[in-house]
Design an enzyme around this catalytic site. Structure first.
Site, PDB file in Angstrom:
ATOM      1  N   ARG A 215      38.826  62.405  12.890  1.00  0.00           N
ATOM      2  CA  ARG A 215      38.551  62.731  11.487  1.00  0.00           C
ATOM      3  C   ARG A 215      39.674  63.572  10.875  1.00  0.00           C
ATOM      4  NH1 ARG A 215      32.471  62.471  12.779  1.00  0.00           N
ATOM      5  NH2 ARG A 215      32.626  64.496  13.814  1.00  0.00           N
ATOM      6  N   PHE A 231      28.037  53.800   7.951  1.00  0.00           N
ATOM      7  CA  PHE A 231      27.310  54.422   9.061  1.00  0.00           C
ATOM      8  C   PHE A 231      27.622  55.927   9.049  1.00  0.00           C
ATOM      9  CE2 PHE A 231      28.647  50.132  10.245  1.00  0.00           C
ATOM     10  CZ  PHE A 231      27.425  49.504  10.486  1.00  0.00           C
ATOM     11  N   ASP A 253      24.336  54.883   4.836  1.00  0.00           N
ATOM     12  CA  ASP A 253      23.606  54.956   6.100  1.00  0.00           C
ATOM     13  C   ASP A 253      22.227  54.348   5.902  1.00  0.00           C
ATOM     14  OD1 ASP A 253      24.109  56.641   8.875  1.00  0.00           O
ATOM     15  OD2 ASP A 253      21.991  56.329   8.438  1.00  0.00           O
ATOM     16  N   ALA A 282      24.442  48.568   6.307  1.00  0.00           N
ATOM     17  CA  ALA A 282      25.869  48.496   5.987  1.00  0.00           C
ATOM     18  C   ALA A 282      26.315  47.071   5.681  1.00  0.00           C
ATOM     19  CB  ALA A 282      26.686  49.073   7.142  1.00  0.00           C
ATOM     20  N   ASP A 302      32.316  53.248  11.385  1.00  0.00           N
ATOM     21  CA  ASP A 302      31.991  54.013  12.604  1.00  0.00           C
ATOM     22  C   ASP A 302      30.529  53.747  12.983  1.00  0.00           C
ATOM     23  OD1 ASP A 302      31.982  55.780  14.705  1.00  0.00           O
ATOM     24  OD2 ASP A 302      31.976  57.591  13.471  1.00  0.00           O
ATOM     25  N   CYS A 342      32.008  52.941  19.796  1.00  0.00           N
ATOM     26  CA  CYS A 342      31.571  53.843  20.875  1.00  0.00           C
ATOM     27  C   CYS A 342      30.925  53.057  22.006  1.00  0.00           C
ATOM     28  CB  CYS A 342      30.620  54.910  20.335  1.00  0.00           C
ATOM     29  SG  CYS A 342      29.109  54.254  19.584  1.00  0.00           S
TER      30      CYS A 342
END
Length: 400
Positions: A215, A231, A253, A282, A302, A342
């Site tokens: 970030r 997100f 979100d 999204a 993300d 992730c």
């Protein structure tokens, strides 16, 4: 010496090679079940791990009901797995974070990488949020609380034991205060921004510290930009973009609670005049923005893990390509895309491949400017690729 009752767990011939190379997991098919029947063990049973000739490799704990049937915690015979080792490992983990960070907001324990498999602890000042994912650590819950008290003296500890991974270990899911009154939110700072983080109602352990370093890219990219944060959760990306000079930020979100948190954090940082939060899926929001011919100079994608299990690889990979392709369709000419994953099962080069394919599909050329991973409070175990999960790619997408 620890008071735990250790039992031997012997491996088949040559099955100790991975452990000797540094890994910490033992799979059920690697155990000599004739010498040491796995099914006779209790979930979380402390064990002494042995090679096929009976030589001690270290101590840890076992679970006969899991594919990962044992985890090595220490190779030091003089300091076996148990309460005093928990204290020592916590002290070592704390010393690293105190060297890395000026303020007490970070992941304090990151599982195997900190020598404490099955345990994650996030620190919010004097409040700890801990998550146990294995039966071996669950058996030591009281010892963990005692170790937290000895090392940190927290005002409150929250067990956030609601991860689906616990089901694989035969453990119940629950969220439960352990000590002290748990505040509804805690305030942290990250890269100069302030955030109210929900603990009881938040996602996972409350905040995604792992994206802290990535970030920081926003300092160089945000001035005068129209930003789309997909997100967004509590606004970690979008709020920081606004603070670094973004002209207008839209956070998206699916959770109405997350949207409310974005709005609260925008007010906290006095950027609410430039931050808009939308509740919605999204994919659907991107479809609508495309129809409206909206354009953004910087888009952050993300998402949560699209690939939770290896069998989800094909479907999840397609989802990463689809969401980034849709984002590129509303990205302004020569705009910047930050694409993240992730999913531990997706390699970094695979994510780049999907983004490149998405860019070519919409007739854009991708330039990779930087590659990021998890922040330093989420250390990677060099012998365990499973501990390296976060990928972030900063790229610019230009016309032909």
């Amino acid at each position: 010496m620890e008071t735990l009752d250790y039992v031997p767990l012997r491996l088949k011939k040559n099955e100790e090679r991975r452990l000797l190379a540094g890994h910490a997991w033992i799979f059920s098919n690697e155990v000599d079940v004739e010498a040491t029947p796995i099914r006779s063990l209790e979930p979380g049973q402390p064990v002494t791990l042995q090679d096929s000739r009976g030589r001690t490799l270290g101590t840890g704990y076992a679970n006969p009901n899991s594919l990962i049937c044992a985890r090595l915690v220490t190779r030091d015979a003089d300091h076996p797995f148990g309460p005093s080792l928990l204290v020592h490992r916590l002290k070592v983990a704390l010393s690293l974070r105190e060297r890395l960070f000026e303020e007490p907001f970070y992941r304090l324990v990151h599982g195997e990488s900190d020598g404490l498999p099955g345990l994650v602890v996030d620190r919010y000042g004097d409040v700890l949020v801990a998550q146990i994912t294995t039966a071996g650590m669950e058996r030591l819950r009281d010892a963990l609380l005692s170790a937290f008290e000895k090392v940190l003296r927290p005002s409150a500890v929250l067990w956030r034991n609601d991860s689906p991974v616990r089901s694989l270990e035969g453990l119940d899911l629950y969220v439960q205060p352990a000590t002290g009154p748990i505040p509804e939110t805690v305030e942290i700072t990250e890269n100069g921004a302030r955030f109210q983080v929900p603990l009881l109602a938040g996602q996972k352990t409350g905040w995604f510290y792992d994206q802290r370093d990535n970030r920081a890219w926003l300092r160089r990219l945000s001035t005068g930009a129209r930003v789309l944060d997909l997100f967004s959760y509590a606004g970690g990306w979008g709020i920081q973009a606004a603070m670094h000079g973004a002209e207008q930020v839209t956070c998206v979100d699916a959770s109405a609670d997350a949207v409310a948190q974005v709005e609260a954090n925008a007010r906290l940082n006095r950027v609410d005049d430039r931050v808009q939060a939308l509740a919605g899926d999204a994919f659907e929001v991107l479809r609508r923005l495309r129809e409206e011919r909206a354009r953004f100079d910087l888009i952050i994608v993300d998402p949560p893990a699209f690939i939770k299990r290896r069998k989800d690889l094909k479907e999840g990979t397609a989802a990463y390509r689809r969401i980034n392709q849709m984002a590129l369709q509303v990205l302004a000419r020569d705009g910047f895309l930050i694409a993240c994953s992730c999913s531990q099962h997706m390699a970094a080069d695979a994510l780049e491949k999907q983004i490149h394919a998405a860019a070519r599909h919409v007739d854009r050329q991708m330039q990779i400017l930087s590659r990021g991973g998890q922040a330093s409070d989420h250390p990677i175990h060099p012998a365990m690729p499973e501990t390296a999960y976060l990928k972030a790619i900063l790229c610019r997408c230009i016309g032909q």
